[in-house]
Design a protein around this motif. Structure first.
Motif, PDB file in Angstrom:
ATOM      1  N   LEU B 309       0.747  -1.403   0.059  1.00  0.00           N
ATOM      2  CA  LEU B 309       0.066  -0.075   0.049  1.00  0.00           C
ATOM      3  C   LEU B 309       0.955   1.281   0.019  1.00  0.00           C
ATOM      4  N   ARG B 310       1.015   1.909  -1.136  1.00  0.00           N
ATOM      5  CA  ARG B 310       1.925   3.135  -1.214  1.00  0.00           C
ATOM      6  C   ARG B 310       1.215   4.263  -0.478  1.00  0.00           C
ATOM      7  N   ILE B 311       0.000   4.139  -0.969  1.00  0.00           N
ATOM      8  CA  ILE B 311      -0.924   5.500  -0.306  1.00  0.00           C
ATOM      9  C   ILE B 311      -1.953   4.630   0.388  1.00  0.00           C
ATOM     10  N   VAL B 312      -2.169   4.736   1.704  1.00  0.00           N
ATOM     11  CA  VAL B 312      -3.536   4.143   2.291  1.00  0.00           C
ATOM     12  C   VAL B 312      -4.653   5.098   2.270  1.00  0.00           C
TER      13      VAL B 312
END
Lengths: 321, 313
Positions: B309-312
């Motif tokens: 998950l690079r961006i959550v």
């Protein structure tokens, strides 16, 4: 270029057109649909849903999702009812303090929700779903499964007192709608919601404290859920664990149907108003023209899928989970 | 011994520790008779969790499982007098169909699975209300025993529910470890883009995963309605949270790719032990949902693979 403009214009105005067509359709099928009495009925059923949907609108604009509303509404409703009765049981005594207390409780639940999501780095749909379960569980723990009656006539005046055919709660909801619009359009926080939703990495790179915006967003949403809970209690005069039931499906459907994209950055409180009205006009209209009420969930399910499909720019995403 | 090396073993260690704690507090808990009936009681939930495993394994979620199970309790009860044992076929096909629709909407129409399954769940709920006439229905005892008595009887002191769950577990284990579908599932769960790039038909695999989830949710509903001898649109309410908890506590993370059906068995047993422990420690039943909600948050936080998950969001 022209194609993009057309698409954007269509997506922007489609919900309002759908709403007007629906109203026209039901009125033609059953003229009583457009009576003040029935419109007031639609307004009453829309009011708690609108408050909850406004809350989740901010979250969806950020590109996140909040599924905790059922738990938050139940908890705030129950806490409000207990505090209200303990402090005197009428708005004219110190019991009015229960109103701000409820909103504070909503803010706290939303804040915890945001913390769990941001600090533990859990995707918001799951963090909030779990928090919703905790909330419902907590409400159950507080009530032990009982219903709490709130019978104060002044508080119930939200429903019983009418101006121009519409109960007071509708005007209160309109006030909160304006507050929501003000936050969205006139505050830094509101603009930051759009910045995060439009592109989180860009927002982060331009120096925005994204985590702080997210937590504030969930806190704000919790406050709106609390207002929704107060409306729901005012409407039926009862606070219980089940007060929050159905709000999740209803509010997410409303926001999405209103034209706020699940991907974030697009839409806002006016879209949500239109969405809530679409959902409630369908619910009411189907009953008025004689269809059984249980068809509603199926229709809403189809509607939400259509809305998400229409609002998705299929070229810009490769896969979804 | 780093944490990463212990991590895969945490679920069964947790289970043993919990059993030891509860058994230590009250030795009645460890009596075979008690353990067996505890396992038999959890079987409908286990079957639902088994299906949910596939949805989570590919990185999705199935929020319609509870509504599909509710719907099949009604279908089973309504269809029993006319169709007899074939009612089971109707239930399974219905579950499969609803799951496939969820999968289709998710993969082809690009609607995130938590929304698509929520919406499909709404359709299932409406259908259940329509079929049941919004009432709780009861099965005729003789008809039930004639067609489905084998599901809830007892052989060698072991309730048949356990056999039903066991057979399904073995079938799903076979699917997961011994078939190309199982391999493909792992590839999709580990990295969807890589799976696409290596020529897998990812759409088909994901649709099948959701179909399996729907089918097993339907079987869970069927077993539950036979157990309770009836059906209603809300009979299986309260299944969704523990089913998700079972999958995650068992060690299949929300990000998918690792874990699997055996993990879910362990996770379900953990749920069962926690439930009965609340009985033994005299914790109010109204606490249960809150406790499981908190366990859910803890389980997700511990298992989730943050590198995916690079961006959550």
């Amino acid at each position: 270029m022209n194609g993009i403009l057309k698409r954007e214009a269509l997506v922007k105005w489609a919900p309002l057109i759908v709403l007007l067509v629906l109203i026209l359709l039901f009125t033609v099928l059953e003229p009583r649909f457009f009576s003040v009495r029935n419109l007031a009925r639609i307004a009453i059923s829309s009011t708690p849903a609108l408050m909850v949907a406004l809350g989740v609108t901010f979250i969806i604009i950020m590109g996140s999702i909040d599924l905790s509303m059922e738990g938050t509404v139940s908890v705030t409703a129950v806490v409000f009812a207990f505090a209200f009765l303990a402090l005197g049981g009428t708005v004219l005594s110190w019991a009015w303090l229960a109103l701000p207390l409820a909103i504070l409780v909503g803010a706290v639940v939303g804040f915890i929700n945001g913390l769990v999501h941001v600090k533990l780095r859990i995707p918001s749909f799951m963090a909030s779903l779990a928090m919703g379960f905790v909330g419902t569980g907590f409400a159950l723990l507080l009530t032990g499964g009982d219903r709490i009656r709130v019978e104060d006539e002044v508080f119930r005046g939200l429903l019983t007192e009418r101006w121009l055919g519409f109960p007071v709660m509708v005007y209160v909801a309109a006030l909160f709608l304006l507050i929501g619009w003000f936050i969205q359009a006139k505050t830094t926080l509101g603009r930051n919601f759009y910045a995060v939703g439009g592109g989180e990495e860009l927002a982060h790179a331009s120096g925005l404290n994204v985590n702080r915006v997210r937590i504030l967003g969930f806190t704000l949403a919790g406050m709106f859920y609390a207002v929704g809970a107060l409306m729901a209690v005012g409407r039926i005069g009862i606070a219980e664990t089940a007060t929050g039931n159905n709000f999740m499906f209803m509010s997410i459907t409303s926001v999405v149907v209103g034209g706020t994209a699940l991907w974030g950055g697009i839409g806002g409180v006016w879209n949500t108003l239109v969405g809530v009205l679409i959902v409630n006009v369908i619910g009411n209209g189907m009953v008025v023209i004689g269809l059984p009420g249980y068809v509603q969930d199926a229709v809403l399910g189809l509607l939400v899928i259509v809305a998400v499909v229409l609002s998705t720019d299929r070229k810009s995403i490769s896969f979804v989970k | 011994m780093s944490l990463d090396r212990i991590k895969p073993h945490l679920p069964w260690i947790t289970l043993l520790v919990l059993v030891a704690i509860v058994g230590g507090a009250d030795s009645n808990f460890l009596k075979p008779h008690n353990l067996i009936s505890m396992v038999a009681d959890i079987m409908p939930l286990f079957i639902m969790a088994l299906g949910m495993t596939f949805a989570i394994y590919i990185g999705g979620i199935d929020l319609s499982a509870q509504s599909v199970a509710n719907m099949t309790t009604v279908i089973a009860t309504v269809a029993l007098p006319t169709l007899g044992i074939s009612a089971a076929v109707v239930c399974v096909v219905a579950g499969l169909a609803f799951g496939m629709v969820s999968g289709f909407i998710t993969t082809r129409l690009l609607v995130p699975s938590f929304v698509s399954t929520l919406a499909v769940g709404g359709v299932a709920y409406s259908l259940a209300q329509y079929l049941s006439g919004q009432r709780a229905l009861y099965m005729d005892a003789t008809l039930r025993d004639g067609s489905f008595g084998w599901m809830v009887g007892k052989s060698f002191g072991i309730p048949h529910e356990i056999f039903v769950g066991g057979v399904l577990l073995l079938a799903m284990l076979f699917l997961q470890t011994r078939t190309t579908f199982g391999r493909a599932l792992k590839a999709v769960g580990a990295g969807e883009l890589a799976a696409v790039a290596s020529g897998l038909n990812v759409t088909r695999i994901k649709v099948m995963a959701f179909a399996l989830s729907g089918m097993l949710a339907a079987i869970a509903g069927l077993l539950f309605s036979v157990k309770l001898s009836g059906g209603s649109p809300t009979l299986a309410n309260g299944f969704l949270l523990p089913a998700i908890v079972a999958v995650l506590v068992g060690g299949t993370p929300l990000t998918g790719g690792v874990g699997g059906v055996v993990n879910t068995l362990i996770g379900t047993l953990i749920v069962a032990v926690i439930r009965s422990s609340m009985l033994y420690f005299e914790i109010d039943a109204t606490m249960q949902q809150m406790v499981f909600g908190i366990i859910l948050i803890a389980a997700i936080a511990m298992t989730i693979d943050r590198s995916k998950l690079r961006i959550v969001k």
